[in-house]
Design an enzyme around this catalytic site. Structure first.
Site, PDB file in Angstrom:
ATOM      1  N   ARG A  50      28.359  12.058  -4.821  1.00  0.00           N
ATOM      2  CA  ARG A  50      28.104  11.685  -6.232  1.00  0.00           C
ATOM      3  C   ARG A  50      29.167  12.360  -7.082  1.00  0.00           C
ATOM      4  O   ARG A  50      29.425  13.559  -6.936  1.00  0.00           O
ATOM      5  CB  ARG A  50      26.722  12.129  -6.690  1.00  0.00           C
ATOM      6  CG  ARG A  50      26.573  11.958  -8.209  1.00  0.00           C
ATOM      7  CD  ARG A  50      25.184  12.107  -8.686  1.00  0.00           C
ATOM      8  NE  ARG A  50      24.351  11.003  -8.232  1.00  0.00           N
ATOM      9  CZ  ARG A  50      23.072  10.854  -8.561  1.00  0.00           C
ATOM     10  NH1 ARG A  50      22.498  11.738  -9.363  1.00  0.00           N
ATOM     11  NH2 ARG A  50      22.372   9.832  -8.116  1.00  0.00           N
ATOM     12  N   HIS A 110      25.744   2.421  -8.101  1.00  0.00           N
ATOM     13  CA  HIS A 110      24.822   3.284  -7.355  1.00  0.00           C
ATOM     14  C   HIS A 110      24.217   2.377  -6.266  1.00  0.00           C
ATOM     15  O   HIS A 110      23.054   1.975  -6.356  1.00  0.00           O
ATOM     16  CB  HIS A 110      23.756   3.821  -8.307  1.00  0.00           C
ATOM     17  CG  HIS A 110      22.997   5.008  -7.794  1.00  0.00           C
ATOM     18  ND1 HIS A 110      22.985   5.375  -6.459  1.00  0.00           N
ATOM     19  CD2 HIS A 110      22.206   5.914  -8.436  1.00  0.00           C
ATOM     20  CE1 HIS A 110      22.222   6.463  -6.320  1.00  0.00           C
ATOM     21  NE2 HIS A 110      21.743   6.805  -7.502  1.00  0.00           N
ATOM     22  N   LYS A 149      38.120  26.207  -7.823  1.00  0.00           N
ATOM     23  CA  LYS A 149      39.458  26.803  -7.674  1.00  0.00           C
ATOM     24  C   LYS A 149      40.525  25.743  -7.871  1.00  0.00           C
ATOM     25  O   LYS A 149      41.705  25.986  -7.674  1.00  0.00           O
ATOM     26  CB  LYS A 149      39.604  27.413  -6.278  1.00  0.00           C
ATOM     27  CG  LYS A 149      38.645  28.548  -5.986  1.00  0.00           C
ATOM     28  CD  LYS A 149      38.923  29.079  -4.577  1.00  0.00           C
ATOM     29  CE  LYS A 149      37.851  30.034  -4.127  1.00  0.00           C
ATOM     30  NZ  LYS A 149      37.940  30.271  -2.673  1.00  0.00           N
ATOM     31  N   ARG A 202      16.404  13.148  -6.828  1.00  0.00           N
ATOM     32  CA  ARG A 202      15.947  12.188  -5.808  1.00  0.00           C
ATOM     33  C   ARG A 202      17.019  11.812  -4.805  1.00  0.00           C
ATOM     34  O   ARG A 202      16.766  11.832  -3.597  1.00  0.00           O
ATOM     35  CB  ARG A 202      15.473  10.889  -6.481  1.00  0.00           C
ATOM     36  CG  ARG A 202      14.036  10.898  -6.913  1.00  0.00           C
ATOM     37  CD  ARG A 202      13.857  10.003  -8.113  1.00  0.00           C
ATOM     38  NE  ARG A 202      14.588  10.581  -9.231  1.00  0.00           N
ATOM     39  CZ  ARG A 202      14.076  11.497 -10.044  1.00  0.00           C
ATOM     40  NH1 ARG A 202      12.846  11.885  -9.905  1.00  0.00           N
ATOM     41  NH2 ARG A 202      14.793  12.030 -11.021  1.00  0.00           N
ATOM     42  N   THR A 203      18.211  11.448  -5.284  1.00  0.00           N
ATOM     43  CA  THR A 203      19.219  10.951  -4.339  1.00  0.00           C
ATOM     44  C   THR A 203      19.589  12.053  -3.355  1.00  0.00           C
ATOM     45  O   THR A 203      19.616  11.853  -2.143  1.00  0.00           O
ATOM     46  CB  THR A 203      20.461  10.444  -5.100  1.00  0.00           C
ATOM     47  OG1 THR A 203      20.031   9.521  -6.096  1.00  0.00           O
ATOM     48  CG2 THR A 203      21.432   9.752  -4.167  1.00  0.00           C
TER      49      THR A 203
HETATM   50  N1  ASP Z   1      19.091   8.753 -11.198  1.00  0.00           N
HETATM   51  C1  ASP Z   1      19.780   7.578 -11.665  1.00  0.00           C
HETATM   52  C2  ASP Z   1      21.281   7.752 -11.553  1.00  0.00           C
HETATM   53  O1  ASP Z   1      21.729   8.706 -10.962  1.00  0.00           O
HETATM   54  C3  ASP Z   1      19.335   7.141 -13.003  1.00  0.00           C
HETATM   55  C4  ASP Z   1      19.546   8.077 -14.144  1.00  0.00           C
HETATM   56  O2  ASP Z   1      20.131   9.151 -13.995  1.00  0.00           O
HETATM   57  O3  ASP Z   1      19.089   7.739 -15.242  1.00  0.00           O
HETATM   58  O4  ASP Z   1      22.020   6.916 -12.023  1.00  0.00           O
END
Ligand code: ASP
Length: 325
Positions: A124, A152, A103, A74-75
């Site tokens: 991320r 987050h 590398k 999703r993100t």
């Molecule tokens: N998608 C969310 C996160 O990246 C929640 C999860 O992974 O459970 O933190």
């Protein structure tokens, strides 16, 4: 599916926060209530624009580097969709194993490289604090898309936007967070962000997965009542927002510990009989077993709508840090 309505927020274009131009988004600690009102106003307008015309040219010619060192559905895809809906384009680095990271390239060198080509970086990374390190190295804005068990922030913004759009308020709510409150970064950000409002927070978790003291202390300092429980029964009837989380398997050092708590809570239609009719169930997703699919058709199940709100919030944030909102 949310429908378009009159904006309850500030009108688009009335830019009280031009100061967002060039800013990093690293932690929810950087936001106040006025910021949220502004972000929600822009997000609400973005929703209207997407519903009316789909894609438009607000960020035409701008490039986003989407740098993901951890899995994401999703993100990552909502930031891509957000940039493309705004007419911009994306350098996707979802598999760092195909980049020079394998590398031995450092995070800071990778970020310095990407900012030569892009106008904004979404990151991320598995380590808490990594987004702040990247932001220090970069001149272009860095948006934290999850730093280990840290924060987050864009998820918490979309979570609070969801609550506003669904329930019409953020004050005078009882919010119950359920599941893995120790390793779940979304609840760390959400509890902090909700402490800007008049809320009551309930934390329901197995003993080994309790909300970290650091987060509880910060929230307590804002005068917010908080209570911890190991079962949901007592607090479900008073709950306005039930925020369910996945047990974060990948963060456990001992797999046996994970096995003990993985199925600790399951939300299903039977359990939800004890909840109000006017409340919502949220989840940052992915879900494993903690919400039964049998509950998905209940109008209180807001987790799929929540994902869609995320697109609008991320469009708003991109437009803001690139000086177009
Ligand atoms: N998608 C969310 C996160 O990246 C929640 C999860 O992974 O459970 O933190």
């Amino acid at each position: 599916m949310p429908t378009e309505s009159q904006s309850p927020y500030l009108p688009f274009g009335e830019n009280k926060n031009a100061s967002w131009y060039g800013k990093d988004i690293l932690s929810v600690k950087q936001f106040n209530r006025a910021d949220l009102e502004y972000i929600f106003g822009v997000a609400h307008e973005m929703r209207g624009m997407v519903e009316r015309i789909g894609t438009f040219d607000l960020l035409k010619g701008k490039i986003l580097a989407n740098l993901f060192y951890e899995p994401s559905t999703r993100t990552s895809s909502s930031f891509t969709a957000a940039m493309e809906r705004l007419g911009g384009s994306v350098i996707p680095i979802n598999e760092v194993k195909y980049s020079s990271v394998t590398k031995g390239e450092s995070l800071t060198d990778t970020v310095r490289t990407l900012e030569c080509y892009a106008d904004v970086i979404v990151l991320r990374h598995p380590e808490t604090g990594s987004a702040a390190i990247a932001a220090k190295a970069a001149k272009k804005p860095v948006i934290n898309a999850g730093d280990g068990i840290g924060e987050h922030p864009t998820q918490a913004l979309l979570d609070t936007f969801t609550i506003m759009e669904e329930l019409g308020r953020l004050d005078n709510l009882t919010v119950t967070m359920l599941g893995d409150l120790k390793y779940g970064r979304t609840v760390h950000s959400l509890a902090r962000l909700l402490s800007l409002f008049k809320v009551k927070l309930n934390y329901v978790s197995p003993d080994i997965l309790r909300m970290p003291k650091e987060v509880m202390d910060e929230v307590a300092a804002k005068g917010i009542p908080q209570a911890e429980y190991s079962t949901l029964e007592k607090v479900l009837p008073e709950t306005d927002v039930l925020y369910v989380t996945r047990v974060q398997k990948e963060r456990f050092e001992d797999p046996a510990e994970y096995e003990k708590v993985k199925g600790a809570y399951v939300i299903d239609p039977e359990i939800m009989k004890a909840a109000k009719q006017e409340m919502i169930v949220m989840h940052p997703l992915p879900r494993v077993t903690e919400i039964s699919m049998d509950f998905d058709d209940d109008p209180r199940a807001a987790y799929f709508r929540q994902m869609e709100y995320g697109l609008y919030v991320r469009m708003a944030l991109l437009a803001m840090v690139l000086g177009k909102a």
